[in-house]
Design a protein around this motif. Structure first.
Motif, PDB file in Angstrom:
ATOM      1  N   LYS A  91      20.203  20.607 -16.613  1.00  0.00           N
ATOM      2  CA  LYS A  91      19.735  19.960 -17.845  1.00  0.00           C
ATOM      3  C   LYS A  91      20.572  20.335 -19.062  1.00  0.00           C
ATOM      4  O   LYS A  91      20.788  19.518 -19.954  1.00  0.00           O
ATOM      5  CB  LYS A  91      18.267  20.330 -18.075  1.00  0.00           C
ATOM      6  CG  LYS A  91      17.567  19.542 -19.166  1.00  0.00           C
ATOM      7  CD  LYS A  91      16.085  19.884 -19.181  1.00  0.00           C
ATOM      8  CE  LYS A  91      15.344  19.122 -20.267  1.00  0.00           C
ATOM      9  NZ  LYS A  91      13.896  19.457 -20.271  1.00  0.00           N
ATOM     10  N   SER A  92      21.053  21.576 -19.109  1.00  0.00           N
ATOM     11  CA  SER A  92      21.803  22.033 -20.280  1.00  0.00           C
ATOM     12  C   SER A  92      23.028  21.171 -20.546  1.00  0.00           C
ATOM     13  O   SER A  92      23.392  20.905 -21.699  1.00  0.00           O
ATOM     14  CB  SER A  92      22.250  23.486 -20.093  1.00  0.00           C
ATOM     15  OG  SER A  92      21.142  24.344 -19.972  1.00  0.00           O
ATOM     16  N   THR A  93      23.685  20.748 -19.476  1.00  0.00           N
ATOM     17  CA  THR A  93      24.918  19.970 -19.612  1.00  0.00           C
ATOM     18  C   THR A  93      24.772  18.548 -19.074  1.00  0.00           C
ATOM     19  O   THR A  93      25.761  17.809 -19.016  1.00  0.00           O
ATOM     20  CB  THR A  93      26.077  20.676 -18.874  1.00  0.00           C
ATOM     21  OG1 THR A  93      25.653  20.989 -17.534  1.00  0.00           O
ATOM     22  CG2 THR A  93      26.472  21.958 -19.585  1.00  0.00           C
ATOM     23  N   GLU A  94      23.542  18.204 -18.668  1.00  0.00           N
ATOM     24  CA  GLU A  94      23.251  16.869 -18.131  1.00  0.00           C
ATOM     25  C   GLU A  94      24.176  16.533 -16.960  1.00  0.00           C
ATOM     26  O   GLU A  94      24.683  15.420 -16.838  1.00  0.00           O
ATOM     27  CB  GLU A  94      23.358  15.803 -19.227  1.00  0.00           C
ATOM     28  CG  GLU A  94      22.376  16.012 -20.369  1.00  0.00           C
ATOM     29  CD  GLU A  94      22.429  14.906 -21.408  1.00  0.00           C
ATOM     30  OE1 GLU A  94      23.364  14.081 -21.362  1.00  0.00           O
ATOM     31  OE2 GLU A  94      21.530  14.856 -22.265  1.00  0.00           O
ATOM     32  N   GLN A  95      24.350  17.518 -16.073  1.00  0.00           N
ATOM     33  CA  GLN A  95      25.214  17.327 -14.906  1.00  0.00           C
ATOM     34  C   GLN A  95      24.376  17.183 -13.638  1.00  0.00           C
ATOM     35  O   GLN A  95      23.485  17.994 -13.382  1.00  0.00           O
ATOM     36  CB  GLN A  95      26.171  18.514 -14.741  1.00  0.00           C
ATOM     37  CG  GLN A  95      27.226  18.616 -15.831  1.00  0.00           C
ATOM     38  CD  GLN A  95      28.022  19.904 -15.723  1.00  0.00           C
ATOM     39  OE1 GLN A  95      27.471  20.999 -15.877  1.00  0.00           O
ATOM     40  NE2 GLN A  95      29.315  19.784 -15.457  1.00  0.00           N
ATOM     41  N   GLU A  96      24.667  16.162 -12.866  1.00  0.00           N
ATOM     42  CA  GLU A  96      24.037  15.958 -11.569  1.00  0.00           C
ATOM     43  C   GLU A  96      24.950  16.550 -10.509  1.00  0.00           C
ATOM     44  O   GLU A  96      26.125  16.186 -10.414  1.00  0.00           O
ATOM     45  CB  GLU A  96      23.841  14.468 -11.299  1.00  0.00           C
ATOM     46  CG  GLU A  96      23.144  14.157  -9.993  1.00  0.00           C
ATOM     47  CD  GLU A  96      21.640  14.057 -10.122  1.00  0.00           C
ATOM     48  OE1 GLU A  96      20.954  14.551  -9.210  1.00  0.00           O
ATOM     49  OE2 GLU A  96      21.165  13.487 -11.114  1.00  0.00           O
ATOM     50  N   ILE A  97      24.419  17.475  -9.713  1.00  0.00           N
ATOM     51  CA  ILE A  97      25.198  18.112  -8.661  1.00  0.00           C
ATOM     52  C   ILE A  97      24.712  17.554  -7.320  1.00  0.00           C
ATOM     53  O   ILE A  97      23.633  17.919  -6.853  1.00  0.00           O
ATOM     54  CB  ILE A  97      25.048  19.647  -8.664  1.00  0.00           C
ATOM     55  CG1 ILE A  97      25.167  20.202 -10.093  1.00  0.00           C
ATOM     56  CG2 ILE A  97      26.062  20.279  -7.727  1.00  0.00           C
ATOM     57  CD1 ILE A  97      26.498  19.971 -10.756  1.00  0.00           C
ATOM     58  N   PRO A  98      25.457  16.641  -6.708  1.00  0.00           N
ATOM     59  CA  PRO A  98      24.999  16.029  -5.461  1.00  0.00           C
ATOM     60  C   PRO A  98      24.875  17.047  -4.337  1.00  0.00           C
ATOM     61  O   PRO A  98      25.605  18.045  -4.292  1.00  0.00           O
ATOM     62  CB  PRO A  98      26.087  14.984  -5.156  1.00  0.00           C
ATOM     63  CG  PRO A  98      27.298  15.470  -5.882  1.00  0.00           C
ATOM     64  CD  PRO A  98      26.790  16.165  -7.110  1.00  0.00           C
ATOM     65  N   TRP A  99      23.941  16.782  -3.438  1.00  0.00           N
ATOM     66  CA  TRP A  99      23.680  17.725  -2.347  1.00  0.00           C
ATOM     67  C   TRP A  99      24.943  18.039  -1.551  1.00  0.00           C
ATOM     68  O   TRP A  99      25.155  19.182  -1.129  1.00  0.00           O
ATOM     69  CB  TRP A  99      22.611  17.156  -1.402  1.00  0.00           C
ATOM     70  CG  TRP A  99      21.261  16.999  -2.020  1.00  0.00           C
ATOM     71  CD1 TRP A  99      20.540  15.845  -2.153  1.00  0.00           C
ATOM     72  CD2 TRP A  99      20.443  18.033  -2.597  1.00  0.00           C
ATOM     73  NE1 TRP A  99      19.335  16.089  -2.777  1.00  0.00           N
ATOM     74  CE2 TRP A  99      19.253  17.423  -3.054  1.00  0.00           C
ATOM     75  CE3 TRP A  99      20.597  19.410  -2.781  1.00  0.00           C
ATOM     76  CZ2 TRP A  99      18.227  18.137  -3.677  1.00  0.00           C
ATOM     77  CZ3 TRP A  99      19.580  20.126  -3.400  1.00  0.00           C
ATOM     78  CH2 TRP A  99      18.415  19.488  -3.837  1.00  0.00           C
ATOM     79  N   ILE A 100      25.776  17.031  -1.333  1.00  0.00           N
ATOM     80  CA  ILE A 100      26.959  17.227  -0.498  1.00  0.00           C
ATOM     81  C   ILE A 100      27.897  18.299  -1.075  1.00  0.00           C
ATOM     82  O   ILE A 100      28.671  18.912  -0.352  1.00  0.00           O
ATOM     83  CB  ILE A 100      27.713  15.886  -0.309  1.00  0.00           C
ATOM     84  CG1 ILE A 100      28.754  16.022   0.818  1.00  0.00           C
ATOM     85  CG2 ILE A 100      28.353  15.433  -1.613  1.00  0.00           C
ATOM     86  CD1 ILE A 100      29.414  14.707   1.189  1.00  0.00           C
ATOM     87  N   LYS A 101      27.822  18.528  -2.386  1.00  0.00           N
ATOM     88  CA  LYS A 101      28.711  19.508  -3.025  1.00  0.00           C
ATOM     89  C   LYS A 101      28.417  20.928  -2.528  1.00  0.00           C
ATOM     90  O   LYS A 101      29.266  21.820  -2.617  1.00  0.00           O
ATOM     91  CB  LYS A 101      28.539  19.456  -4.536  1.00  0.00           C
ATOM     92  CG  LYS A 101      29.703  20.006  -5.323  1.00  0.00           C
ATOM     93  CD  LYS A 101      30.105  19.057  -6.430  1.00  0.00           C
ATOM     94  CE  LYS A 101      31.440  19.395  -7.021  1.00  0.00           C
ATOM     95  NZ  LYS A 101      31.827  18.494  -8.114  1.00  0.00           N
ATOM     96  N   PHE A 102      27.225  21.153  -2.003  1.00  0.00           N
ATOM     97  CA  PHE A 102      26.849  22.481  -1.516  1.00  0.00           C
ATOM     98  C   PHE A 102      27.308  22.711  -0.069  1.00  0.00           C
ATOM     99  O   PHE A 102      27.330  23.845   0.397  1.00  0.00           O
ATOM    100  CB  PHE A 102      25.323  22.652  -1.567  1.00  0.00           C
ATOM    101  CG  PHE A 102      24.748  22.667  -2.946  1.00  0.00           C
ATOM    102  CD1 PHE A 102      24.538  23.864  -3.611  1.00  0.00           C
ATOM    103  CD2 PHE A 102      24.414  21.479  -3.593  1.00  0.00           C
ATOM    104  CE1 PHE A 102      23.998  23.891  -4.889  1.00  0.00           C
ATOM    105  CE2 PHE A 102      23.884  21.499  -4.865  1.00  0.00           C
ATOM    106  CZ  PHE A 102      23.672  22.699  -5.514  1.00  0.00           C
ATOM    107  N   ARG A 103      27.634  21.633   0.619  1.00  0.00           N
ATOM    108  CA  ARG A 103      27.770  21.682   2.078  1.00  0.00           C
ATOM    109  C   ARG A 103      28.765  22.722   2.579  1.00  0.00           C
ATOM    110  O   ARG A 103      28.419  23.596   3.389  1.00  0.00           O
ATOM    111  CB  ARG A 103      28.131  20.295   2.608  1.00  0.00           C
ATOM    112  CG  ARG A 103      28.207  20.221   4.132  1.00  0.00           C
ATOM    113  CD  ARG A 103      28.391  18.792   4.589  1.00  0.00           C
ATOM    114  NE  ARG A 103      27.193  17.999   4.326  1.00  0.00           N
ATOM    115  CZ  ARG A 103      27.162  16.672   4.340  1.00  0.00           C
ATOM    116  NH1 ARG A 103      28.285  15.995   4.568  1.00  0.00           N
ATOM    117  NH2 ARG A 103      26.036  16.023   4.123  1.00  0.00           N
TER     118      ARG A 103
END
Length: 208
Positions: A91-103
């Motif tokens: 929320k602080s930077t309004e960034q969406e981190i998609p699930w695949i980025k964690f894979r």
């Protein structure tokens, strides 16, 4: 043959590693991490928190966890964040981190830990973290995931966290602990699912 929610995890963790992605105001006001840290400390469970209020810090923390796992430390990974069906929302930077980025990060962590990584999601729609799993790969990013299938209220999140680790202190298997919590809170939106249960949970996710 055991059903997916009956699969047991036999492991002793060295600590609980908390990643908190909440903005500063919510971190201070809601005190989800602080209350969890205090509860763990009071019960003799080693814990640490990484505050990640942007994507760069989150990625750096995941890189550190890969190295930590490779050093032989076993930990339960607990993420506190805003989230939706697509991933985490910083929320602080309004960034969406998609699930695949964690894979890939979690695959390396899970492999180094002998396929014993548990991912505990304190977020709205945290159950969708199962999408981190690559259904076409035999290499999993975690042994299992604990997540909520709907929006998660702060008080309910704190109740779940306290009950879950209380049961861990009492040496309850993860799957049994979650089932007991569901009954005690009369809550059918909390799930414990193993990575091999991707297909089993997929239909539930598609209903959201």
């Amino acid at each position: 043959m055991k059903k997916d929610n009956e699969i047991e995890l036999d492991v002793e963790y060295d600590l609980v590693f908390i990643i908190d992605c909440l903005p500063e105001g919510e971190y201070n006001d809601l005190r989800i991490s602080q209350d969890l840290m205090q509860y763990l400390a009071d019960n003799g469970i080693q814990q640490t928190t990484s505050i990640c209020r942007n994507e760069k810090l989150l990625i750096a923390t995941l890189q550190y966890l890969v190295r930590l796992a490779a050093s032989g430390i076993k930990f339960c990974l607990h993420i506190i964040s805003h989230g939706d069906t697509n991933g985490l929302y910083i929320k602080s930077t309004e960034q969406e981190i998609p699930w695949i980025k964690f894979r890939n990060f979690l695959k390396n962590i899970n492999n180094a830990m002998g396929k014993t990584l548990m991912l505990n999601m304190t977020s709205c729609l945290g159950l969708h973290g199962i999408k981190i799993v690559d259904k076409n790969s035999i290499i999993h990013p975690f042994f299992g995931l604990i997540g909520y299938s709907d929006d998660l209220e702060v008080n309910r999140a704190k109740e779940i966290n306290k009950l879950f680790y209380q049961k861990m202190v009492d040496n309850k298997p993860v799957n049994i602990a979650v089932q007991e919590i569901k009954k005690e809170l009369t809550d059918d939106k909390l799930y414990c699912i193993s990575a091999i249960g991707y297909k089993a949970i997929k239909n539930t996710l598609n209903k959201q």
